[in-house]
Enzyme design. Structure first.
Site, PDB file in Angstrom:
ATOM      1  N   GLU A   1      -3.958   2.224  -7.433  1.00  0.00           N
ATOM      2  CA  GLU A   1      -4.336   3.332  -6.554  1.00  0.00           C
ATOM      3  C   GLU A   1      -3.411   4.523  -6.799  1.00  0.00           C
ATOM      4  OE1 GLU A   1      -6.518   1.750  -2.812  1.00  0.00           O
ATOM      5  OE2 GLU A   1      -4.393   1.787  -2.397  1.00  0.00           O
TER       6      GLU A   1
ATOM      7  N   HIS B   1       0.853  -1.197   0.000  1.00  0.00           N
ATOM      8  CA  HIS B   1       0.000   0.000   0.000  1.00  0.00           C
ATOM      9  C   HIS B   1       0.885   1.242   0.000  1.00  0.00           C
ATOM     10  CE1 HIS B   1      -2.808   3.081   1.291  1.00  0.00           C
ATOM     11  NE2 HIS B   1      -3.762   2.280   0.848  1.00  0.00           N
TER      12      HIS B   1
END
Ligand code: PGA
Length: 251
Positions: free
Chosen positions: A169, A97
């Protein structure tokens, strides 16, 4: 090709076990109605995993973690291994992430080791890639995601990659309310699918300010198989609405 959609709730560093229990109580009935159309996963902080496991017992709603360590066990203070997550029945685990890359120094090499450890436990990695605002402005989006994909996933066989989940993302879209344009996200994800063998079959999610209001637009895109959702997953009713709107487009 039909890829089953997935909506994964990345709770980040939010919710105690009591708050988790209350969330799942509110979430479970609506989520069970949506499960015929889509996979759903809750990814809470480590301390809430056992609560989630018990509260979701008897359903096919998935759950998992937001990070892991690649060694099975040992003198690694503070770490939680992929093997331990496997023992807790986790189905998914986020890897790479952007918050872990930026705030905690996670590198593509670490990402690749975590993926190998998770696959060995039968846990599906949700591998995050995406460009920063500077890279976006500099027209370096494709170059950046290509590098993250090849450094993180290059060591796998095509068949292993086909079973992964990738989350595109854009870093500038995370938690900002400024989602990417769905067409543009679709094009970038199409490019990711072409980077390495097997990724055409893999599920690729969009993440970055996905909301109930824009989920349908993203999920209407042929390359986008669902969402990795942060802020809009923290309230059970809001997240259910998002999943319903998104899954509708893939039905
Ligand atoms: P956001 O976060 O939905 O709050 O933008 C997404 C993520 O960080 O995975």
């Amino acid at each position: 090709m039909t890829r089953r959609p997935l909506f994964a709730a990345n709770w980040k560093c939010f919710k105690t076990p009591d708050e988790t229990r209350a969330y799942i109580d509110a979430f479970r009935p609506g989520a069970e109605e949506l499960i015929p159309k889509t996979d759903i996963a809750i990814l809470p902080p480590f301390i809430d995993l056992e609560t989630v496991r018990l509260a979701l017992d008897g359903t096919t709603i998935g759950y998992g973690a937001q990070d892991c360590y690649w060694e099975q066990q040992g003198a690694f203070t503070g770490e939680v291994s992929a093997a331990m997550l496997g023992a807790l029945g986790c189905e998914y685990c986020i890897v790479g992430h952007s918050e872990r890359r930026r705030l905690f120094g996670e590198t593509d090499e670490m990402v690749s080791k975590k993926i190998t450890a998770l696959l060995a436990e039968g846990i599906t990695p949700i591998v995050c890639v995406g460009e920063t605002l500077d890279e976006y402005k500099g027209g370096l989006t494709l170059q950046r995601v290509m590098q993250q994909v090849s450094d993180g996933l290059g060591h796998l066989e095509d068949g292993e990659r086909a079973n992964l989940v990738v989350a595109y993302e854009p870093v500038w879209a995370i938690g900002t309310g400024l989602a990417d344009d769905p067409d543009s996200a679709n094009r970038t994800i199409g490019y990711i699918r072409q980077c390495l063998g097997g990724l055409d079959e893999a599920r690729v999610l969009y993440g970055g300010s996905m909301k109930a209001e824009n989920a349908a637009q993203f999920c209407a895109q042929p390359n986008i198989d669902g969402g990795l959702v942060g802020s809009a997953s923290l309230d059970a009713v809001t997240f259910l609405k998002l999943v319903e709107n998104g899954a509708e487009m893939r039905a």
